[in-house]
Each structure stands twice: as structure tokens, then as C-alpha cells.
Scaffold this motif. Structure first.
Motif, PDB file in Angstrom:
ATOM      1  N   ARG B  32      33.718  70.001  28.519  1.00  0.00           N
ATOM      2  CA  ARG B  32      33.769  69.546  29.912  1.00  0.00           C
ATOM      3  C   ARG B  32      33.289  68.114  30.047  1.00  0.00           C
ATOM      4  O   ARG B  32      32.400  67.676  29.331  1.00  0.00           O
ATOM      5  N   GLY B  33      33.884  67.394  30.983  1.00  0.00           N
ATOM      6  CA  GLY B  33      33.432  66.036  31.275  1.00  0.00           C
ATOM      7  C   GLY B  33      33.822  65.025  30.213  1.00  0.00           C
ATOM      8  O   GLY B  33      33.196  63.977  30.099  1.00  0.00           O
ATOM      9  N   THR B  34      34.862  65.325  29.453  1.00  0.00           N
ATOM     10  CA  THR B  34      35.312  64.364  28.444  1.00  0.00           C
ATOM     11  C   THR B  34      36.786  64.044  28.654  1.00  0.00           C
ATOM     12  O   THR B  34      37.480  64.742  29.384  1.00  0.00           O
ATOM     13  N   GLU B 158      38.842  70.394  38.637  1.00  0.00           N
ATOM     14  CA  GLU B 158      37.809  70.206  37.614  1.00  0.00           C
ATOM     15  C   GLU B 158      38.416  69.691  36.320  1.00  0.00           C
ATOM     16  O   GLU B 158      37.717  69.154  35.468  1.00  0.00           O
ATOM     17  N   VAL B 185      35.970  60.642  35.284  1.00  0.00           N
ATOM     18  CA  VAL B 185      35.134  61.397  34.347  1.00  0.00           C
ATOM     19  C   VAL B 185      33.657  61.106  34.617  1.00  0.00           C
ATOM     20  O   VAL B 185      32.837  62.026  34.693  1.00  0.00           O
ATOM     21  N   ASN B 186      33.321  59.830  34.791  1.00  0.00           N
ATOM     22  CA  ASN B 186      31.910  59.467  34.944  1.00  0.00           C
ATOM     23  C   ASN B 186      31.351  59.815  36.317  1.00  0.00           C
ATOM     24  O   ASN B 186      30.228  60.292  36.427  1.00  0.00           O
ATOM     25  N   GLU B 188      32.913  61.822  38.887  1.00  0.00           N
ATOM     26  CA  GLU B 188      33.191  63.144  39.437  1.00  0.00           C
ATOM     27  C   GLU B 188      32.981  64.253  38.412  1.00  0.00           C
ATOM     28  O   GLU B 188      33.063  65.425  38.749  1.00  0.00           O
ATOM     29  N   GLY B 189      32.802  63.867  37.175  1.00  0.00           N
ATOM     30  CA  GLY B 189      32.548  64.866  36.144  1.00  0.00           C
ATOM     31  C   GLY B 189      33.754  65.704  35.779  1.00  0.00           C
ATOM     32  O   GLY B 189      33.612  66.818  35.272  1.00  0.00           O
ATOM     33  N   VAL B 190      34.971  65.184  36.055  1.00  0.00           N
ATOM     34  CA  VAL B 190      36.145  65.981  35.700  1.00  0.00           C
ATOM     35  C   VAL B 190      36.426  65.868  34.201  1.00  0.00           C
ATOM     36  O   VAL B 190      35.919  64.969  33.520  1.00  0.00           O
ATOM     37  N   THR B 191      37.235  66.786  33.725  1.00  0.00           N
ATOM     38  CA  THR B 191      37.669  66.777  32.345  1.00  0.00           C
ATOM     39  C   THR B 191      39.115  66.325  32.335  1.00  0.00           C
ATOM     40  O   THR B 191      39.882  66.717  33.214  1.00  0.00           O
TER      41      THR B 191
END
Lengths: 368, 314
Positions: B32-34, B158, B185-186, B188-191
Motif C-alpha cells: 500500500r502507498g507505493t 484507495e 501517493v504522498n 493521499e496515500g493511494v496505491t
């Protein structure tokens, strides 16, 4: 679910109002088609020029000529002395028909075998057959009067004729009502067949399929705009036909509209089926063409259904267009209601359910 | 909890079309988050794999979990939480930017104030403020691409799938597009799961998987892959006549006079992969001098991802 379907319907209508091709097809096409057909079927049979070779010069032959001039279809434009003079008139298409009344017509009456010869221009088959019809009608009515007066019993005047006469107005009602049905048919089918195919071609279908929209919602959302557009089109074309071409409306408009929507639903089902099998819009249009040809063949539009072989008559029952034409003519021309049209109405209900069901099934499989 | 750690988990995911195996037992995880890059030549199984992850294709075998949900059994739970942008930036050409966003937003169940707020966000992000009433067909490539991304993130997914997102877009737009992705990504933390065959784009990903012939042949960060996957060293050579040099080197290699694993032309340069750099440099100097080709002194260089990729599928 309703929110998503409504959203899709709204999007479809946005797109349809911007699609010039569809708008032309829906609005301008029908007016053009109807005008051309109406002119071709009515105008052509008024005051057709004919020539007469009267070799009898009797009171009877004069009454026959007067009877021709009293019809709406025929006008005697010249009297010729001998049959040899006929050809130039027909060749230069100055006359569609030449009538030869032989000498001794009145005398032959007694023997009961008088001959009147009709010579027509075969290249104008439609006009010619109407001219024959009109002339025969005129001659027969004189014959009937004569027979009543003399109490004769044998066939009085012998005219070579194949075509039975129908008042021209009925013929054009027949054709125009069929055309009205065909326009609705085309629009329902094309809009339904292209809707999903266009999205597939543009790649937006894939985009829709990764959203939470269900397959059923997508299919219904595509069917509803087609039904709306075709129903609106029905109202427009009906008004044109009823007001512009004075086709009578003797039955209930509400009933006709309801049954028309039913017919449209059945055709939209066919359209969606086509969209399940087509990869491109071009392919979909070709499928629509093939289906339309089949439908027309089985519809009684060109050949009466009763004249088809038995097996074909059964097949014809499967095509909604055929039933709809009977409804259309029944309600408009005869003022029929459900008490006589229920078999067609039930057939439409069943065909609508069947085609929507098959379309739903085929599309759900195809979209997976 | 693996479900919190990974956005995508596949296990022996396979797809057969008749006798043709398009994807052959593929197993990988996406943290996640990458930004996860999925690389491979055309026909390697990239798109097929992605279509299975999106729920557009039913796998022939194995399974895939997206954000903890099984794609085969809970497709709608998955679809609500993912965004997808196809290669063709699929949007409606005859609808305006605003109508496109309204339609896709509502399709994801957004309405009212939330819908307006998300549309404003997408318009700002895609730099489309002032172009709301422009029909899709009048947008230039870079705008189309950002508008498609905007439509894909309206519902705050997400996980976002991007299928060759920069194909046919100019380099400046490409750069700003990638900056957008980093932002997502940075902030909102989406993947992000992205397929590409641009190697410079692949370098921007935190994690990569190479797919070839339906199988994953390598997986790891770009830096790791260069170390672990590269067999031998890369020698870069700049001759004055590259085609002639290529011909001579290939002949020598076939005859055994030059011991290298691979020779490839990179524009005006030639890359050679060798186990013994010193020996190879000496041999190639002899071959080229004999053949009359001038060249700058060859260098051992850091392998590019392309070198690594070619090495991996050799």
C-alpha cells in the motif's frame, strides 16, 4: 440502482441531442421519406393522359369515353382514327394507355362478346395498372347500368384486365401507415443497436465496467433512451402523417401510443441483441439492415403475409413489425380497439418480453 | 495484517485463451502507498493480468485479492474502491469536461455537495479550471490524460490502475503527470499500479515486476533489480560507425573471438554484457581495430533498467 440508471439515461440523452446524424434520422428523414412516398403514391395516379381509338362512333362508345373523363385518374387527351396511330403516343409517353373501342360494339352486344382493348405503357407499371383499374371500373359501371336496363345476363363487356380497382386514397393510406411503422422501427433499432456498440468501440465500455454499475443497470440504462427517442419520434411522425398527409385517426390515440411503446420495447430488445454481437458500429448497422430486410419481407409491407408459404407465415408471427402494422392500420384506418386487436397486442407483449429477455441474457454474457 | 500491508495480492493467477496461456501462474504483492510498475513487452500478459485484477476478465486459475477483497467473489466491493485509467483515456468526446466528470462521479454514487467538491478537486488537480465547458474532443493529449485521471480519482479510490498512461503524450506533459502521481501517493496515500514500457518511467516506480511470456521473470525495486538481476557488467562503446561495429562484434562473438553475453545497439552507442570486463574490452578493441572502425575508449557503466530487462528475458 435507480440513481445510476437515471444518470446513464441522462448522459445518453445529452449525447443523442448532440448527435447530428441521429437527429437528422429522427426528424428530417421521416418527413422526407413520407413526402416522397405520399407524392409517389397519390400524385402519380391523378389525371393520367390516355388516348382513345373510337371505331364504333355509337352512343355507347361516347358514354364510355365520358365515363373515363369522369374518373379522377384518367383524362382522354386525344381521339385517334386507327390503332396504327397509337404507338407514337405511347412511345413519347404522352399517354399511359390507349383504349380501342372496335366497330360494331353496340351490335355485338346482342351476341354478348364485345371486345374493348386496353394498351398500356408497361414501363410505367404502377401508373399503368392504376389506369387499367380506372378504365375497367368505368367500363364495368356502364356495363352494369346497361345490363340492368336491358335485362341481359351474359358478361357484357369483355376487357382484358388483371388489376382490381382500389380507390387510390386507400392505397396511399396503406403505404403511408406502413412507412410510419417502418420509421419507428428503424429509429428504435438503430439507437438501441448503436448505444453499447459505440461505447465498446470508443473504449468507454471498459471504463463503465470497472465502475460499481451493475450489468443490468447498464443494459436498462441503454434501453430506456432508445425507447424514449423512438416514442418521441412516433409522436412526431404521427402528427406529420395525421396533420400533413391527412391520414385518418379513427381509433384511440392513447391505445395506439401504448401499443407503439410496446412495439418499440420489442424492437429495442432486438437492437440490444445486435449490440451484443457487434464489435463495431459499422457491423451493428449492417446487422440492422439484414434484420430490416427480413422484417420487411415477413411484414406484409411488400407481399401480403397470407400469400407466403405456411412455414413462412409461422415465422412471420415472430416478427413484431408484422403485428404492429396490423395494429397501426386497424386503429388509424378502421378505428379498431382491443376487442379486435387483442391477438396482436398479446403477440407484441410476448415478443417484447422474449426479445428483452434474450437481449439481457446475451449482453450479460457478452459483458462478462 | 497482510490486508493492511498490501493493496494487491495475487496467488498463481493464470489466464488461458484456448490453448494459449496468456498469464501463467503469476504471484506478486503490491504494498500500500507505493507506485508499482508492471513492465513487459507487448503480448507479455501485462494487460491480461491487469484486466483480471480489475474484474474485467475471469481468471482461469489462482486468485487475486484487491484491498483485502477477492476479485472473483466481491467484485463490487473492489470496484467501489479502485480507479482505472485506460490507455485510450476513455472519456466521452461529445460531452464537456464537466459533463464527463458529473457522469462518472454519479456512476460512483457521488451526489450533492460531495460531488461538486470532488469535481472541483479533480479540475484543480488536472489544471482544467476554465475548461469545464470544453468538449472532450477539443482537449489536447496532455489535458485529456489528466482529465481521465481526474475522472478516475473522483470517488477517492484507495488504489488506481493506470494502463500505459503516458502513451502518445509529450515529454513535458509526461513529467507533470508523474508529479501528479507522486502527489497522490504522498498526500493521499493511494496505491498506484501502472503498466508501462518506458524504462525511464519504470525507474520512477518504487517496486517493479517484469512479465515476459506470461510469467514474472523479476521483481523488486529498480536499484535492487540492477544488482540482483544483472548477470555480468555492461560495457558502453561509442564507435564512429555503429552499424559496421555491430556487424564486426556479432561476427566475432559468433566465432568465439569475443566472449560476451549480449550485444545491443543503443542509438550511437553499443552495450555489451560480459562476465569478464577486462577481457572483453581487450577483445573488442582488437576486433574493431582490425576491422578499421574508430572508437572512444569503452567504459564499464551502471546498467540501465533496459539492460537489466533484456538480461532478465534472455
Amino acid at each position: 440502482m435507480l440513481f445510476r440508471i437515471g444518470n446513464l439515461v441522462q448522459k445518453e440523452l445529452w449525447q443523442l441531442t448532440r448527435d447530428v446524424t441521429i437527429l437528422i434520422m429522427i426528424l428530417i428523414g421521416p418527413v422526407l421519406q413520407l413526402t416522397l412516398i405520399a407524392r409517389a403514391t397519390t400524385q402519380g395516379f391523378h389525371y393520367q393522359p390516355i388516348v382513345v381509338v373510337d371505331q364504333d362512333h355509337s352512343a355507347l362508345s361516347r358514354r364510355i369515353v365520358d365515363a373515363f373523363n369522369n374518373t379522377e385518374e384518367l383524362r382522354v387527351v386525344a381521339f385517334l382514327d386507327s390503332p396504327d396511330q397509337i404507338d407514337p403516343w405511347l412511345d413519347r409517353t404522352q399517354a399511359v394507355m390507349a383504349v380501342t373501342i372496335p366497330a360494331g360494339l353496340e351490335a355485338e352486344l346482342a351476341r354478348g362478346t364485345p371486345q374493348i382493348q386496353l394498351l398500356v405503357d408497361g414501363t410505367k407499371s404502377a401508373g399503368a395498372s392504376y389506369a387499367i383499374g380506372a378504365a375497367t371500373g368505368a367500363i364495368n359501371s356502364i356495363a352494369a347500368g346497361q345490363r340492368a336496363a336491358t335485362g341481359g345476363e351474359l358478361p357484357f363487356l369483355n376487357v382484358r384486365t388483371q388489376v382490381r380497382f382500389n380507390p387510390t386514397l386507400n392505397i396511399s393510406f396503406f403505404v403511408i401507415s406502413a412507412q410510419l411503422g417502418f420509421i419507428i422501427y428503424q429509429v428504435a433499432l438503430i439507437v438501441a443497436a448503436l448505444g453499447l456498440t459505440r461505447e465498446r468501440e470508443l473504449g468507454t465500455l471498459e471504463q463503465l465496467l470497472v465502475t460499481p454499475m451493475r450489468r443490468v443497470e447498464l443494459i436498462i440504462g441503454k434501453a430506456i433512451p432508445a425507447v424514449i427517442v423512438a416514442s418521441l419520434n412516433f409522436i412526431i411522425v404521427f402528427l406529420i402523417v395525421n396533420q400533413g398527409f391527412e391520414l385518418p385517426m379513427r381509433g384511440s390515440f392513447a391505445l395506439l401510443f401504448l401499443l407503439s411503446v410496446l412495439f418499440i420495447v420489442a424492437e429495442v430488445g432486438w437492437g440490444l441483441m445486435i449490440s451484443a454481437f457487434s464489435h463495431t458500429q459499422q457491423q451493428a448497422v449492417l446487422f440492422v439492415f439484414v434484420l430490416a430486410m427480413t422484417d420487411v419481407a415477413f411484414s406484409g409491407y411488400t407481399v401480403p403475409v397470407e400469400r407466403l408459404p405456411q412455414v413462412m407465415q409461422w415465422i412471420a408471427q415472430l416478427f413484431p413489425f408484422q403485428h404492429y402494422l396490423q395494429i397501426l392500420r386497424g386503429v388509424m384506418l378502421r378505428g379498431a380497439d382491443l376487442s379486435s386487436l387483442w391477438p396482436q397486442a398479446i403477440a407484441l407483449v410476448m415478443l417484447a418480453i422474449a426479445s428483452s429477455g434474450v437481449a439481457l441474457f446475451a449482453l450479460r454474457r457478452r459483458l462478462d | 495484517m497482510t490486508e493492511d500491508t498490501f493493496a494487491i495480492q495475487t496467488e498463481k493467477l493464470s489466464k488461458r485463451f484456448g490453448h494459449f496461456v496468456a498469464v501463467n501462474s503469476v504471484t506478486f504483492n503490491v504494498r500500500r502507498g507505493t507506485i508499482f510498475g508492471f513492465l513487459g513487452p507487448n503480448g507479455a500478459g501485462k494487460t491480461t493480468t491487469m484486466r483480471m485484477l480489475l474484474g474485467l476478465l475471469r481468471p482461469s486459475g489462482g486468485k487475486a485479492k484487491i484491498l483485502g477483497y477477492d476479485v472473483a467473489h466481491q467484485p463490487r466491493a473492489v470496484k467501489k474502491r479502485i480507479g482505472y485509467m485506460s490507455q485510450r483515456f476513455s472519456l466521452y468526446d461529445d460531452l464537456t469536461v464537466e459533463e464527463n466528470l458529473l457522469f462518472f462521479g454519479r456512476t460512483y454514487g457521488l451526489r450533492g455537495a460531495r460531488l461538486r467538491e470532488r469535481i472541483q478537486y479533480a479540475l484543480r488537480m488536472a489544471d482544467l479550471i476554465g475548461r469545464e465547458q470544453t468538449p472532450g474532443r477539443e482537449l489536447a493529449g496532455g489535458f485529456r490524460q489528466r482529465m481521465a485521471l481526474g475522472a478516475a480519482i473522483l470517488h477517492d479510490p484507495e488504489l488506481i490502475f493506470l494502463d500505459e498512461p503516458t502513451a502518445g503524450v509529450d515529454p513535458v506533459s509526461r513529467r507533470s503527470f508523474w508529479e501528479l502521481l507522486y502527489q497522490l501517493v504522498n498526500d493521499e496515500g493511494v496505491t498506484i499500479f501502472v503498466t508501462t514500457h518506458y524504462m525511464d518511467e519504470a525507474e520512477q516506480c518504487q517496486e517493479l515486476a517484469f512479465i515476459h511470456g506470461g510469467q514474472i521473470v523479476a521483481q523488486g525495486s529498480p536499484a535492487d533489480l540492477k544488482v540482483t538481476l544483472m548477470r555480468g557488467v555492461v560495457i558502453e562503446l561509442t564507435p564512429d560507425d555503429p552499424p559496421e561495429a555491430m556487424r564486426l562484434l556479432k561476427e566475432a562473438s559468433a566465432a568465439g573471438a569475443l566472449r560476451v553475453d549480449d550485444i545491443a545497439l543503443y542509438g550511437a552507442q553499443i552495450h555489451l554484457v560480459a562476465q569478464d570486463a577486462a577481457q572483453a574490452q581487450q577483445q573488442l578493441a582488437e576486433v574493431l581495430t582490425t576491422g578499421g572502425v574508430q572508437f572512444d575508449p569503452p567504459d564499464v557503466i551502471r546498467p540501465s533498467l533496459e539492460d537489466v530487462f533484456l538480461s532478465a528475458i534472455r
